[in-house]
Every structure is written in structure tokens, then in C-alpha cells.
Design a protein around this motif. Structure first.
Motif, PDB file in Angstrom:
ATOM      1  N   ASN A 152     -20.346  27.714  43.275  1.00 37.96           N
ATOM      2  CA  ASN A 152     -19.123  26.934  44.066  1.00 37.96           C
ATOM      3  C   ASN A 152     -19.531  26.446  45.418  1.00 37.96           C
ATOM      4  N   SER A 153     -21.055  26.396  45.437  1.00 37.15           N
ATOM      5  CA  SER A 153     -21.331  25.852  46.699  1.00 37.15           C
ATOM      6  C   SER A 153     -21.432  24.291  46.850  1.00 37.15           C
ATOM      7  N   ASP A 154     -21.008  23.671  48.108  1.00 39.13           N
ATOM      8  CA  ASP A 154     -21.167  22.226  48.213  1.00 39.13           C
ATOM      9  C   ASP A 154     -22.693  21.654  47.915  1.00 39.13           C
ATOM     10  N   PRO A 155     -23.444  21.907  48.799  1.00 43.06           N
ATOM     11  CA  PRO A 155     -24.953  21.289  48.425  1.00 43.06           C
ATOM     12  C   PRO A 155     -25.683  22.192  47.368  1.00 43.06           C
ATOM     13  N   SER A 156     -26.143  21.353  46.472  1.00 42.70           N
ATOM     14  CA  SER A 156     -26.726  21.819  45.243  1.00 42.70           C
ATOM     15  C   SER A 156     -27.957  22.777  45.601  1.00 42.70           C
ATOM     16  N   TYR A 157     -28.075  23.832  45.296  1.00 41.62           N
ATOM     17  CA  TYR A 157     -29.101  24.800  45.589  1.00 41.62           C
ATOM     18  C   TYR A 157     -30.222  24.228  44.782  1.00 41.62           C
ATOM     19  N   LEU A 158     -30.255  23.450  43.704  1.00 37.55           N
ATOM     20  CA  LEU A 158     -31.277  22.929  42.887  1.00 37.55           C
ATOM     21  C   LEU A 158     -32.130  21.945  43.843  1.00 37.55           C
ATOM     22  N   THR A 159     -31.533  21.199  44.463  1.00 40.87           N
ATOM     23  CA  THR A 159     -32.499  20.258  45.270  1.00 40.87           C
ATOM     24  C   THR A 159     -32.735  20.770  46.588  1.00 40.87           C
ATOM     25  N   ASP A 160     -32.328  21.762  47.251  1.00 44.12           N
ATOM     26  CA  ASP A 160     -32.481  22.296  48.556  1.00 44.12           C
ATOM     27  C   ASP A 160     -33.182  23.709  48.296  1.00 44.12           C
ATOM     28  N   SER A 161     -34.225  23.645  48.292  1.00 45.82           N
ATOM     29  CA  SER A 161     -35.273  25.113  48.099  1.00 45.82           C
ATOM     30  C   SER A 161     -35.083  26.090  49.307  1.00 45.82           C
ATOM     31  N   THR A 162     -34.330  25.597  50.505  1.00 42.04           N
ATOM     32  CA  THR A 162     -34.400  26.474  51.555  1.00 42.04           C
ATOM     33  C   THR A 162     -33.194  27.342  51.546  1.00 42.04           C
ATOM     34  N   TRP A 163     -32.424  27.004  50.467  1.00 40.42           N
ATOM     35  CA  TRP A 163     -31.447  28.221  50.288  1.00 40.42           C
ATOM     36  C   TRP A 163     -31.945  29.502  49.317  1.00 40.42           C
ATOM     37  N   TRP A 164     -32.927  29.222  48.844  1.00 44.19           N
ATOM     38  CA  TRP A 164     -33.533  30.040  47.758  1.00 44.19           C
ATOM     39  C   TRP A 164     -34.031  31.473  48.331  1.00 44.19           C
ATOM     40  N   GLY A 165     -34.232  31.370  49.597  1.00 40.62           N
ATOM     41  CA  GLY A 165     -34.273  32.731  50.552  1.00 40.62           C
ATOM     42  C   GLY A 165     -33.289  33.523  50.591  1.00 40.62           C
ATOM     43  N   GLN A 166     -32.181  33.103  50.214  1.00 39.07           N
ATOM     44  CA  GLN A 166     -30.744  34.166  50.488  1.00 39.07           C
ATOM     45  C   GLN A 166     -31.003  35.309  49.352  1.00 39.07           C
ATOM     46  N   CYS A 167     -31.602  35.170  48.333  1.00 41.36           N
ATOM     47  CA  CYS A 167     -31.687  36.043  47.163  1.00 41.36           C
ATOM     48  C   CYS A 167     -32.999  36.682  47.452  1.00 41.36           C
ATOM     49  N   THR A 168     -32.796  37.940  47.985  1.00 41.18           N
ATOM     50  CA  THR A 168     -33.775  39.135  48.328  1.00 41.18           C
ATOM     51  C   THR A 168     -34.312  39.924  47.058  1.00 41.18           C
ATOM     52  N   GLU A 169     -33.634  40.037  46.099  1.00 45.25           N
ATOM     53  CA  GLU A 169     -34.145  40.779  44.880  1.00 45.25           C
ATOM     54  C   GLU A 169     -33.232  40.205  43.638  1.00 45.25           C
ATOM     55  N   PRO A 170     -33.780  40.077  42.395  1.00 46.42           N
ATOM     56  CA  PRO A 170     -35.197  40.216  42.091  1.00 46.42           C
ATOM     57  C   PRO A 170     -35.909  39.222  42.646  1.00 46.42           C
ATOM     58  N   LYS A 171     -37.230  39.187  42.884  1.00 49.43           N
ATOM     59  CA  LYS A 171     -38.554  38.404  43.433  1.00 49.43           C
ATOM     60  C   LYS A 171     -38.270  36.913  42.740  1.00 49.43           C
ATOM     61  N   ASP A 172     -38.081  35.911  43.346  1.00 49.17           N
ATOM     62  CA  ASP A 172     -38.353  34.510  42.887  1.00 49.17           C
ATOM     63  C   ASP A 172     -37.368  34.286  41.690  1.00 49.17           C
ATOM     64  N   VAL A 173     -36.128  34.983  41.757  1.00 49.28           N
ATOM     65  CA  VAL A 173     -34.984  35.073  40.764  1.00 49.28           C
ATOM     66  C   VAL A 173     -34.638  33.528  40.460  1.00 49.28           C
ATOM     67  N   VAL A 174     -34.576  32.609  41.527  1.00 48.23           N
ATOM     68  CA  VAL A 174     -33.988  31.316  41.580  1.00 48.23           C
ATOM     69  C   VAL A 174     -34.991  30.504  40.762  1.00 48.23           C
ATOM     70  N   GLN A 175     -36.165  30.415  41.074  1.00 48.43           N
ATOM     71  CA  GLN A 175     -37.149  29.597  40.471  1.00 48.43           C
ATOM     72  C   GLN A 175     -37.428  30.301  38.906  1.00 48.43           C
ATOM     73  N   PHE A 176     -37.162  31.570  38.697  1.00 51.56           N
ATOM     74  CA  PHE A 176     -37.205  32.034  37.399  1.00 51.56           C
ATOM     75  C   PHE A 176     -35.882  31.508  36.450  1.00 51.56           C
TER      76      PHE A 176
END
Length: 190
Positions: A125-149
Motif C-alpha cells: 500500500n505504498s504510493d511510489p512503487s518500490y519496483l521502480t525506486d531501488s532506494t527503498w530496498w534498503g529498508q529491508c535488513t533481513e533476509p539479505k537481498d530479499v527484495v531482489q529475490f
């Protein structure tokens, strides 16, 4: 191309897509290649729906087996067999649609991950899509690289389910022609 040969081609193409869907869904249970997240229940909700395992996997693999048999010469390669292949292909369409919807939801909602000390789905439910803005991906600290996964595997499931959907829809049309016209397998000289 004869309807029987077309059925065989479709089935042979559906096999690797179904296996790919099953593998992707199983791998999604182990982010970072670690089983501790599955044990602790820290798995993205859409993974638990098993869209790739059930929908794009089993619900496509079983029709693919029947569709393959329909294209062979013999008792299954007749008008009745082609008629039944329409029903089996419809099951494949339903499975592919299920896998497609789950993959879309998985991409839209994002992964379940640890943000600071709390496990949550930060991109849901976030306004800007996390798919197009990789700066948001750092919010996830664990598991490592889970967003890309998650993006990689859900995107693969999405592509596989689209192809399965198209192929099963083509088989429904092919089955209709085979039911009306026959399978044209070695009818001999006219």
C-alpha cells in the motif's frame, strides 16, 4: 500443421514452464537460501498461496500430459480425445490465471522482511512503487537481498504463467478444431 502435432508441441512447451513454476515457488520459501525464515514463519504471504506450485505447476502439468497423449496416434488421438483436451486446457488456463494473480500480488505487495526490529511488508500500500525506486530496498535488513529475490522469482512466475495461459488457450482452440475436423494423423492416401 495437424491438430495432433500442434497438441504435442504445446504439451512439450508446457512441461518446462510447469517445472519452472514449481521450482520458483519452492525457492521462494527459502529467501537467502536459508530455511530459518520458513521455520519461523517469516515468509511473504503470497508465497504461501503456492501459485507456482499448484496453479502454474500441477494444474498445468496434468493437462500437459493429457494434451501430449491427445496428439499421439492411437486411441487418444481422436475427436473425443481432442474434445476432452479442451476441458483439460481450460484447467490449465485456470491454473495459469491463479499463478498470474498470485505473482502480480507478490510483486505489488512486496516481500515480508525485517525493518529495524519488526517483521512487516513495508512496500504494501505504498504510493511510489518500490519496483521502480531501488532506494527503498534498503529498508529491508533481513533476509539479505530479499527484495531482489522476490522480484526476480515473482517476475519469472509472472512470465511463465503468461506463456502457460497463452499456450493453454491455443490448445482450447486447437482442441475445438481437432474435435470438429479430426487429428489428421496418417490417414493414408486419399
Amino acid at each position: 500443421m495437424c491438430t495432433g502435432k500442434c497438441s504435442r508441441c504445446i504439451a512439450v512447451t508446457l512441461y518446462p514452464l510447469a517445472v519452472l513454476s514449481i521450482i520458483c515457488n519452492i525457492v521462494l520459501f527459502f529467501p537467502g537460501g536459508d530455511i530459518k525464515y520458513a521455520k519461523d514463519g517469516h515468509i511473504t504471504e503470497e508465497v504461501k498461496y503456492m501459485g507456482g506450485l499448484i496453479g502454474g505447476g500441477v494444474m498445468v502439468l496434468l493437462p500437459a500430459l493429457y494434451i501430449h497423449l491427445t496428439g499421439k496416434e492411437g486411441c487418444c488421438g481422436n475427436r473425443c480425445g481432442m474434445f476432452l483436451s479442451i476441458a483439460f486446457a481450460a484447467v490449465g488456463v485456470a491454473g495459469a490465471l491463479y499463478s498470474f494473480v498470485v505473482a502480480i500480488l507478490g510483486l505489488q505487495n512486496g516481500p515480508l522482511c525485517k525493518v529495524v526490529l519488526i517483521w512487516k511488508t513495508p512496500f504494501k500500500n505504498s504510493d511510489p512503487s518500490y519496483l521502480t525506486d531501488s532506494t527503498w530496498w534498503g529498508q529491508c535488513t533481513e533476509p539479505k537481498d530479499v527484495v531482489q529475490f522476490n522480484i526476480g522469482l515473482f517476475s519469472t512466475l509472472l512470465a511463465a504463467s503468461c506463456l502457460e495461459l497463452v499456450l493453454c488457450a491455443i490448445q482450447m482452440i486447437n482442441g475445438l478444431f481437432g474435435c470438429l475436423c479430426g487429428t489428421c494423423t496418417n490417414k493414408g492416401p486419399l
